[in-house]
Write a protein that holds these residues in place. Sequence first.
Motif, short mmCIF file in Angstrom:
data_model
loop_
_atom_site.label_atom_id
_atom_site.label_comp_id
_atom_site.label_asym_id
_atom_site.label_seq_id
_atom_site.Cartn_x
_atom_site.Cartn_y
_atom_site.Cartn_z
N ARG A 34 0.85 -1.18 0.00
CA ARG A 34 0.00 0.00 0.00
C ARG A 34 0.88 1.23 0.00
N LEU A 35 0.35 2.37 -0.43
CA LEU A 35 1.13 3.57 -0.65
C LEU A 35 0.54 4.72 0.17
N ARG A 36 1.36 5.29 1.04
CA ARG A 36 0.90 6.44 1.81
C ARG A 36 0.65 7.63 0.88
N THR A 37 -0.43 8.37 1.13
CA THR A 37 -0.80 9.50 0.28
C THR A 37 -0.91 10.78 1.11
N TYR A 38 -0.76 11.91 0.40
CA TYR A 38 -1.07 13.19 1.01
C TYR A 38 -2.04 13.95 0.12
N THR A 39 -2.68 14.96 0.68
CA THR A 39 -3.60 15.79 -0.08
C THR A 39 -3.35 17.25 0.25
N TYR A 40 -3.67 18.11 -0.70
CA TYR A 40 -3.76 19.53 -0.41
C TYR A 40 -4.92 19.77 0.55
N LEU A 41 -4.86 20.87 1.27
CA LEU A 41 -5.99 21.33 2.05
C LEU A 41 -6.90 22.13 1.11
N TYR A 42 -7.81 21.44 0.45
CA TYR A 42 -8.71 22.11 -0.47
C TYR A 42 -9.86 22.77 0.29
N PRO A 43 -10.42 23.87 -0.23
CA PRO A 43 -11.56 24.50 0.43
C PRO A 43 -12.76 23.57 0.48
N SER A 44 -13.63 23.82 1.47
CA SER A 44 -14.89 23.09 1.56
C SER A 44 -15.95 24.04 2.10
N ALA A 45 -17.19 23.61 2.09
CA ALA A 45 -18.29 24.45 2.56
C ALA A 45 -18.02 24.89 4.00
N GLY A 46 -18.08 26.19 4.22
CA GLY A 46 -17.84 26.72 5.55
C GLY A 46 -16.39 27.03 5.84
N PHE A 47 -15.49 26.50 5.02
CA PHE A 47 -14.05 26.71 5.24
C PHE A 47 -13.40 27.00 3.88
N ARG A 48 -13.73 28.16 3.32
CA ARG A 48 -13.29 28.49 1.97
C ARG A 48 -11.88 29.07 1.93
N GLU A 49 -11.44 29.71 3.02
CA GLU A 49 -10.20 30.49 2.99
C GLU A 49 -9.02 29.71 3.56
N VAL A 50 -8.84 28.49 3.06
CA VAL A 50 -7.80 27.63 3.65
C VAL A 50 -6.39 28.12 3.35
N TYR A 51 -6.21 28.99 2.36
CA TYR A 51 -4.87 29.45 2.02
C TYR A 51 -4.49 30.73 2.76
N THR A 52 -5.50 31.39 3.36
CA THR A 52 -5.22 32.67 4.01
C THR A 52 -5.72 32.74 5.45
N ASN A 53 -6.57 31.82 5.86
CA ASN A 53 -7.16 31.86 7.19
C ASN A 53 -6.69 30.64 7.98
#
Length: 397
Positions: free
Chosen positions: A124-143
Amino acid sequence: MKITDVTTFVIKNPPPGFGGKYFIVVKLTTDTGVVGYGEIYAATFGPHMIASMVDDVAARWVIDQDPNRIELMWRRIYSSGYALRPDPTLVGIMSGLEMACWDIVGKDAGKPVYDLLGGRVHERLRTYTYLYPSAGFREVYTNPDHAAARALNEIERGFTALKFDPAGPYTAFDGHMPSLDDISSSVHMMASLRAAVGPAADLLFGTHGQFTAAGAIRLARQIEPFDPLWFEEPCAPDLPHEMARVASQTSIPIATGERLTTLSEFAALGRHQAASIWQPNLGRCGGILAGKKIAAIAEANGCQVAPHLYSGPILGAANVQLAATLPNLLIIEGIREWGGFHADLLNTPIVWEEGYVIPSTEPGLGVELNEEVARANPWPADDGGDLHLSMVPDPVR
Protein backbone atom coordinates in the motif's frame (compact mmCIF):
# COMPACT_ATOMS: atom_id res chain seq x y z
CA MET A 1 1.40 -5.64 -32.62
CA LYS A 2 1.23 -2.14 -34.10
CA ILE A 3 -0.40 1.10 -32.99
CA THR A 4 -3.11 2.06 -35.47
CA ASP A 5 -4.92 5.01 -33.92
CA VAL A 6 -4.53 7.87 -31.44
CA THR A 7 -7.42 9.77 -29.86
CA THR A 8 -7.06 12.70 -27.47
CA PHE A 9 -9.71 13.63 -24.91
CA VAL A 10 -9.69 17.18 -23.54
CA ILE A 11 -11.88 16.80 -20.48
CA LYS A 12 -13.40 19.68 -18.53
CA ASN A 13 -13.05 19.18 -14.79
CA PRO A 14 -16.31 20.44 -13.27
CA PRO A 15 -16.50 22.29 -9.94
CA PRO A 16 -14.87 22.15 -7.49
CA GLY A 17 -12.14 21.54 -10.07
CA PHE A 18 -9.58 19.83 -7.84
CA GLY A 19 -6.66 18.75 -10.01
CA GLY A 20 -6.93 21.54 -12.56
CA LYS A 21 -9.33 23.07 -15.07
CA TYR A 22 -9.00 20.21 -17.54
CA PHE A 23 -7.35 16.85 -18.13
CA ILE A 24 -5.65 15.78 -21.38
CA VAL A 25 -5.90 12.01 -21.89
CA VAL A 26 -4.54 10.11 -24.90
CA LYS A 27 -5.82 6.75 -26.10
CA LEU A 28 -3.76 4.44 -28.28
CA THR A 29 -5.38 1.54 -30.14
CA THR A 30 -3.49 -1.40 -31.65
CA ASP A 31 -4.24 -3.68 -34.57
CA THR A 32 -4.91 -6.45 -32.04
CA GLY A 33 -7.63 -4.40 -30.33
CA VAL A 34 -5.65 -3.64 -27.16
CA VAL A 35 -6.19 -0.07 -25.93
CA GLY A 36 -3.93 2.00 -23.70
CA TYR A 37 -4.46 5.31 -21.92
CA GLY A 38 -2.02 8.00 -20.83
CA GLU A 39 -2.28 11.54 -19.47
CA ILE A 40 -0.34 14.66 -20.40
CA TYR A 41 0.69 17.35 -17.94
CA ALA A 42 1.49 20.20 -20.32
CA ALA A 43 0.52 23.70 -19.23
CA THR A 44 2.12 26.17 -21.64
CA PHE A 45 -0.44 26.04 -24.47
CA GLY A 46 -4.20 25.69 -24.68
CA PRO A 47 -5.42 22.09 -24.35
CA HIS A 48 -6.79 21.80 -27.87
CA MET A 49 -3.47 23.04 -29.21
CA ILE A 50 -1.82 20.25 -27.19
CA ALA A 51 -4.25 17.76 -28.77
CA SER A 52 -3.17 18.94 -32.23
CA MET A 53 0.46 18.52 -31.19
CA VAL A 54 -0.33 14.96 -30.11
CA ASP A 55 -1.65 14.23 -33.61
CA ASP A 56 1.52 15.66 -35.16
CA VAL A 57 3.89 13.70 -32.90
CA ALA A 58 1.88 10.49 -33.24
CA ALA A 59 1.78 10.69 -37.04
CA ARG A 60 5.57 11.00 -37.14
CA TRP A 61 6.66 8.55 -34.47
CA VAL A 62 3.82 6.45 -33.06
CA ILE A 63 1.37 5.21 -35.69
CA ASP A 64 2.40 1.84 -37.17
CA GLN A 65 4.99 1.37 -34.41
CA ASP A 66 5.31 -1.49 -31.92
CA PRO A 67 4.19 -0.26 -28.45
CA ASN A 68 6.69 -2.64 -26.80
CA ARG A 69 9.61 -0.61 -28.15
CA ILE A 70 9.16 2.21 -25.67
CA GLU A 71 12.80 3.29 -25.37
CA LEU A 72 13.17 3.53 -29.15
CA MET A 73 9.97 5.53 -29.54
CA TRP A 74 11.02 7.83 -26.70
CA ARG A 75 14.39 8.63 -28.26
CA ARG A 76 12.86 9.29 -31.66
CA ILE A 77 10.32 11.73 -30.24
CA TYR A 78 12.87 13.40 -27.96
CA SER A 79 15.14 14.08 -30.95
CA SER A 80 12.35 15.71 -32.98
CA GLY A 81 13.45 18.84 -34.76
CA TYR A 82 17.10 18.31 -33.88
CA ALA A 83 16.42 18.97 -30.19
CA LEU A 84 17.59 16.22 -27.80
CA ARG A 85 17.12 18.51 -24.81
CA PRO A 86 14.36 19.13 -22.25
CA ASP A 87 11.24 20.70 -23.75
CA PRO A 88 8.32 20.67 -21.29
CA THR A 89 5.61 20.60 -23.96
CA LEU A 90 7.15 17.97 -26.23
CA VAL A 91 8.16 15.81 -23.28
CA GLY A 92 4.69 16.24 -21.75
CA ILE A 93 3.15 14.91 -24.94
CA MET A 94 5.57 12.00 -25.17
CA SER A 95 4.96 11.27 -21.49
CA GLY A 96 1.27 10.66 -22.16
CA LEU A 97 2.01 8.55 -25.23
CA GLU A 98 4.65 6.56 -23.35
CA MET A 99 2.24 5.95 -20.48
CA ALA A 100 -0.36 4.62 -22.92
CA CYS A 101 2.23 2.26 -24.41
CA TRP A 102 2.94 0.82 -20.95
CA ASP A 103 -0.79 0.35 -20.44
CA ILE A 104 -0.94 -1.63 -23.71
CA VAL A 105 2.15 -3.69 -22.91
CA GLY A 106 0.82 -4.58 -19.47
CA LYS A 107 -2.58 -5.57 -20.82
CA ASP A 108 -1.01 -7.62 -23.60
CA ALA A 109 1.12 -9.47 -21.03
CA GLY A 110 -1.77 -9.79 -18.58
CA LYS A 111 0.26 -8.05 -15.85
CA PRO A 112 0.21 -4.74 -13.96
CA VAL A 113 2.87 -2.34 -15.15
CA TYR A 114 4.64 -2.65 -11.79
CA ASP A 115 5.33 -6.32 -12.51
CA LEU A 116 7.17 -5.24 -15.67
CA LEU A 117 9.31 -2.74 -13.71
CA GLY A 118 10.79 -5.13 -11.16
CA GLY A 119 7.69 -5.95 -9.16
CA ARG A 120 5.89 -4.48 -6.23
CA VAL A 121 7.85 -3.38 -3.17
CA HIS A 122 4.89 -1.86 -1.34
CA GLU A 123 1.51 -3.43 -0.63
CA ARG A 124 0.00 0.00 0.00
CA LEU A 125 1.13 3.57 -0.65
CA ARG A 126 0.90 6.44 1.81
CA THR A 127 -0.80 9.50 0.28
CA TYR A 128 -1.07 13.19 1.01
CA THR A 129 -3.60 15.79 -0.08
CA TYR A 130 -3.76 19.53 -0.41
CA LEU A 131 -5.99 21.33 2.05
CA TYR A 132 -8.71 22.11 -0.47
CA PRO A 133 -11.56 24.50 0.43
CA SER A 134 -14.89 23.09 1.56
CA ALA A 135 -18.29 24.45 2.56
CA GLY A 136 -17.84 26.72 5.55
CA PHE A 137 -14.05 26.71 5.24
CA ARG A 138 -13.29 28.49 1.97
CA GLU A 139 -10.20 30.49 2.99
CA VAL A 140 -7.80 27.63 3.65
CA TYR A 141 -4.87 29.45 2.02
CA THR A 142 -5.22 32.67 4.01
CA ASN A 143 -7.16 31.86 7.19
CA PRO A 144 -5.30 29.69 9.74
CA ASP A 145 -8.56 28.72 11.48
CA HIS A 146 -10.09 27.49 8.23
CA ALA A 147 -6.91 25.58 7.41
CA ALA A 148 -6.85 23.95 10.84
CA ALA A 149 -10.49 22.88 10.57
CA ARG A 150 -9.90 21.36 7.14
CA ALA A 151 -6.76 19.62 8.39
CA LEU A 152 -8.76 17.94 11.14
CA ASN A 153 -11.37 16.88 8.55
CA GLU A 154 -8.67 15.18 6.46
CA ILE A 155 -7.08 13.47 9.46
CA GLU A 156 -10.47 12.08 10.43
CA ARG A 157 -10.73 10.60 6.93
CA GLY A 158 -7.33 8.93 7.28
CA PHE A 159 -4.70 11.28 5.82
CA THR A 160 -1.44 11.58 7.74
CA ALA A 161 0.19 14.23 5.53
CA LEU A 162 -1.24 17.57 4.41
CA LYS A 163 0.08 20.18 1.96
CA PHE A 164 -0.66 23.88 1.74
CA ASP A 165 1.01 26.99 0.29
CA PRO A 166 0.35 30.12 2.34
CA ALA A 167 3.35 32.23 1.27
CA GLY A 168 1.50 34.63 -1.03
CA PRO A 169 0.98 34.75 -4.80
CA TYR A 170 3.52 33.42 -7.27
CA THR A 171 4.29 35.68 -10.18
CA ALA A 172 6.05 35.91 -13.51
CA PHE A 173 8.70 37.93 -11.68
CA ASP A 174 9.73 35.35 -9.07
CA GLY A 175 11.99 34.80 -7.23
CA HIS A 176 11.46 37.57 -4.81
CA MET A 177 12.09 38.32 -1.18
CA PRO A 178 9.10 37.37 0.97
CA SER A 179 7.38 40.34 2.52
CA LEU A 180 7.08 40.61 6.28
CA ASP A 181 3.35 39.95 5.87
CA ASP A 182 4.05 36.75 3.90
CA ILE A 183 6.48 35.53 6.57
CA SER A 184 4.05 36.38 9.37
CA SER A 185 1.07 34.71 7.68
CA SER A 186 3.15 31.60 6.94
CA VAL A 187 4.25 31.34 10.57
CA HIS A 188 0.68 31.79 11.81
CA MET A 189 -0.55 29.13 9.39
CA MET A 190 2.13 26.67 10.51
CA ALA A 191 1.46 27.37 14.18
CA SER A 192 -2.28 26.90 13.79
CA LEU A 193 -1.92 23.66 11.84
CA ARG A 194 0.66 22.14 14.17
CA ALA A 195 -1.44 23.03 17.20
CA ALA A 196 -4.48 21.43 15.55
CA VAL A 197 -2.93 18.18 14.30
CA GLY A 198 -0.12 17.67 16.81
CA PRO A 199 1.93 14.60 15.84
CA ALA A 200 -0.96 13.04 13.88
CA ALA A 201 0.12 14.40 10.50
CA ASP A 202 3.13 15.65 8.60
CA LEU A 203 2.87 19.22 7.31
CA LEU A 204 4.11 19.89 3.78
CA PHE A 205 4.92 23.54 3.14
CA GLY A 206 4.51 24.38 -0.55
CA THR A 207 5.77 27.31 -2.57
CA HIS A 208 6.07 27.60 -6.33
CA GLY A 209 9.65 28.66 -6.90
CA GLN A 210 8.64 32.01 -5.41
CA PHE A 211 11.79 33.13 -3.63
CA THR A 212 15.41 33.97 -4.03
CA ALA A 213 17.67 31.72 -2.02
CA ALA A 214 18.15 34.47 0.56
CA GLY A 215 14.40 34.96 0.87
CA ALA A 216 13.72 31.25 1.13
CA ILE A 217 16.31 30.89 3.89
CA ARG A 218 14.67 33.71 5.88
CA LEU A 219 11.27 32.04 5.60
CA ALA A 220 12.58 28.53 6.30
CA ARG A 221 14.18 29.60 9.56
CA GLN A 222 10.86 31.03 10.74
CA ILE A 223 8.90 27.81 10.10
CA GLU A 224 11.56 25.31 11.25
CA PRO A 225 10.15 25.08 14.81
CA PHE A 226 6.96 23.48 13.43
CA ASP A 227 8.90 20.57 11.87
CA PRO A 228 7.44 20.43 8.34
CA LEU A 229 8.20 17.29 6.36
CA TRP A 230 9.36 19.43 3.47
CA PHE A 231 9.83 22.93 2.05
CA GLU A 232 8.77 22.60 -1.58
CA GLU A 233 10.42 24.34 -4.54
CA PRO A 234 11.76 27.31 -2.54
CA CYS A 235 13.61 28.74 -5.56
CA ALA A 236 13.10 28.74 -9.31
CA PRO A 237 13.21 25.15 -10.61
CA ASP A 238 16.05 25.83 -13.05
CA LEU A 239 18.41 27.06 -10.31
CA PRO A 240 19.49 23.91 -8.45
CA HIS A 241 22.66 25.60 -7.24
CA GLU A 242 20.56 28.27 -5.52
CA MET A 243 18.20 25.67 -4.09
CA ALA A 244 21.27 23.93 -2.70
CA ARG A 245 22.09 27.11 -0.74
CA VAL A 246 18.69 26.84 0.92
CA ALA A 247 19.12 23.11 1.59
CA SER A 248 22.46 23.75 3.29
CA GLN A 249 21.02 26.36 5.65
CA THR A 250 17.80 24.80 6.91
CA SER A 251 16.90 21.64 8.78
CA ILE A 252 13.73 21.27 6.67
CA PRO A 253 14.09 18.76 3.81
CA ILE A 254 13.84 20.44 0.40
CA ALA A 255 11.44 18.94 -2.16
CA THR A 256 11.26 19.81 -5.85
CA GLY A 257 10.59 18.39 -9.29
CA GLU A 258 7.06 19.02 -10.56
CA ARG A 259 8.37 21.39 -13.27
CA LEU A 260 11.48 19.40 -14.20
CA THR A 261 11.67 17.55 -17.48
CA THR A 262 13.72 14.40 -18.20
CA LEU A 263 16.32 12.69 -16.05
CA SER A 264 19.02 15.21 -17.00
CA GLU A 265 17.30 18.00 -15.05
CA PHE A 266 16.73 15.70 -12.10
CA ALA A 267 20.36 14.56 -12.18
CA ALA A 268 21.35 18.19 -11.55
CA LEU A 269 19.55 17.99 -8.19
CA GLY A 270 21.93 15.23 -7.19
CA ARG A 271 25.03 17.00 -8.46
CA HIS A 272 24.21 20.14 -6.49
CA GLN A 273 22.67 18.36 -3.47
CA ALA A 274 19.72 20.69 -3.99
CA ALA A 275 16.89 18.54 -2.63
CA SER A 276 16.45 15.34 -0.65
CA ILE A 277 12.90 14.68 -1.92
CA TRP A 278 12.33 14.47 -5.69
CA GLN A 279 8.85 15.01 -7.14
CA PRO A 280 8.66 13.87 -10.76
CA ASN A 281 5.35 14.35 -12.53
CA LEU A 282 5.02 11.37 -14.86
CA GLY A 283 2.96 13.43 -17.31
CA ARG A 284 5.83 15.88 -17.78
CA CYS A 285 9.13 14.22 -16.81
CA GLY A 286 9.11 11.72 -19.68
CA GLY A 287 6.71 9.01 -18.53
CA ILE A 288 6.91 5.86 -16.47
CA LEU A 289 10.29 4.57 -17.62
CA ALA A 290 11.82 8.03 -17.19
CA GLY A 291 10.28 8.11 -13.71
CA LYS A 292 11.95 4.79 -12.89
CA LYS A 293 15.31 6.14 -14.08
CA ILE A 294 14.86 9.35 -12.10
CA ALA A 295 14.06 7.33 -8.97
CA ALA A 296 17.23 5.28 -9.49
CA ILE A 297 19.35 8.43 -9.71
CA ALA A 298 17.64 9.70 -6.57
CA GLU A 299 18.39 6.44 -4.79
CA ALA A 300 22.05 6.66 -5.76
CA ASN A 301 22.11 10.14 -4.22
CA GLY A 302 20.42 9.08 -1.00
CA CYS A 303 17.18 10.85 -1.91
CA GLN A 304 13.53 9.83 -1.73
CA VAL A 305 10.75 10.14 -4.31
CA ALA A 306 7.28 11.66 -3.89
CA PRO A 307 5.50 11.60 -7.29
CA HIS A 308 3.64 14.83 -8.01
CA LEU A 309 0.01 14.98 -9.11
CA TYR A 310 -2.15 17.92 -10.09
CA SER A 311 -4.03 16.28 -12.90
CA GLY A 312 -6.56 13.52 -13.52
CA PRO A 313 -6.87 9.89 -12.45
CA ILE A 314 -5.03 8.30 -15.40
CA LEU A 315 -1.85 10.08 -14.33
CA GLY A 316 -2.68 9.18 -10.74
CA ALA A 317 -2.89 5.51 -11.71
CA ALA A 318 0.49 5.73 -13.46
CA ASN A 319 2.00 7.21 -10.29
CA VAL A 320 0.63 4.25 -8.34
CA GLN A 321 2.21 1.74 -10.74
CA LEU A 322 5.64 3.38 -10.49
CA ALA A 323 5.49 4.11 -6.76
CA ALA A 324 4.70 0.50 -5.93
CA THR A 325 8.13 -0.49 -7.28
CA LEU A 326 10.30 2.13 -5.56
CA PRO A 327 12.46 1.21 -2.56
CA ASN A 328 13.08 4.94 -1.98
CA LEU A 329 9.43 5.99 -2.11
CA LEU A 330 8.40 8.54 0.51
CA ILE A 331 4.74 9.28 -0.32
CA ILE A 332 2.48 9.98 -3.31
CA GLU A 333 0.21 12.95 -3.92
CA GLY A 334 -3.51 12.37 -4.15
CA ILE A 335 -6.35 14.59 -5.24
CA ARG A 336 -8.01 14.00 -1.90
CA GLU A 337 -9.03 10.31 -2.17
CA TRP A 338 -9.60 10.31 -5.97
CA GLY A 339 -13.34 10.56 -5.39
CA GLY A 340 -15.94 12.70 -7.16
CA PHE A 341 -15.24 13.38 -10.83
CA HIS A 342 -11.89 11.59 -10.61
CA ALA A 343 -13.76 8.39 -9.72
CA ASP A 344 -16.48 9.06 -12.32
CA LEU A 345 -13.82 9.17 -15.06
CA LEU A 346 -12.77 5.58 -14.36
CA ASN A 347 -14.73 2.39 -14.90
CA THR A 348 -13.22 1.15 -11.62
CA PRO A 349 -11.93 3.88 -9.29
CA ILE A 350 -8.53 3.87 -7.61
CA VAL A 351 -8.80 2.12 -4.25
CA TRP A 352 -8.02 4.42 -1.31
CA GLU A 353 -8.32 3.27 2.30
CA GLU A 354 -7.56 5.38 5.39
CA GLY A 355 -4.80 7.43 3.84
CA TYR A 356 -3.32 4.72 1.61
CA VAL A 357 -3.76 3.62 -2.00
CA ILE A 358 -3.98 -0.11 -2.62
CA PRO A 359 -2.30 -0.83 -5.99
CA SER A 360 -4.58 -2.57 -8.45
CA THR A 361 -3.77 -6.12 -9.55
CA GLU A 362 -5.43 -5.54 -12.94
CA PRO A 363 -3.17 -5.50 -16.03
CA GLY A 364 -1.66 -2.33 -17.43
CA LEU A 365 -2.26 0.82 -15.43
CA GLY A 366 -5.04 -0.96 -13.57
CA VAL A 367 -7.71 1.53 -14.64
CA GLU A 368 -9.84 2.22 -17.72
CA LEU A 369 -11.11 5.61 -18.83
CA ASN A 370 -14.89 5.89 -18.84
CA GLU A 371 -15.06 7.35 -22.32
CA GLU A 372 -18.77 8.12 -22.03
CA VAL A 373 -18.10 10.41 -19.06
CA ALA A 374 -15.06 11.91 -20.79
CA ARG A 375 -17.05 12.76 -23.92
CA ALA A 376 -19.90 14.17 -21.84
CA ASN A 377 -17.51 16.67 -20.25
CA PRO A 378 -15.53 18.25 -23.11
CA TRP A 379 -13.43 21.35 -22.73
CA PRO A 380 -15.05 23.92 -25.08
CA ALA A 381 -13.32 24.06 -28.43
CA ASP A 382 -13.61 27.85 -28.51
CA ASP A 383 -12.04 28.36 -25.08
CA GLY A 384 -8.40 28.96 -25.83
CA GLY A 385 -7.76 31.44 -23.05
CA ASP A 386 -7.43 29.31 -19.94
CA LEU A 387 -4.31 27.33 -19.17
CA HIS A 388 -4.06 24.48 -16.70
CA LEU A 389 -2.13 26.70 -14.28
CA SER A 390 -1.06 30.33 -14.43
CA MET A 391 0.87 32.96 -12.50
CA VAL A 392 0.14 36.55 -11.59
CA PRO A 393 1.47 38.37 -14.70
CA ASP A 394 2.58 41.52 -12.90
CA PRO A 395 4.99 42.21 -10.04
CA VAL A 396 3.43 41.99 -6.57
CA ARG A 397 4.30 44.97 -4.41
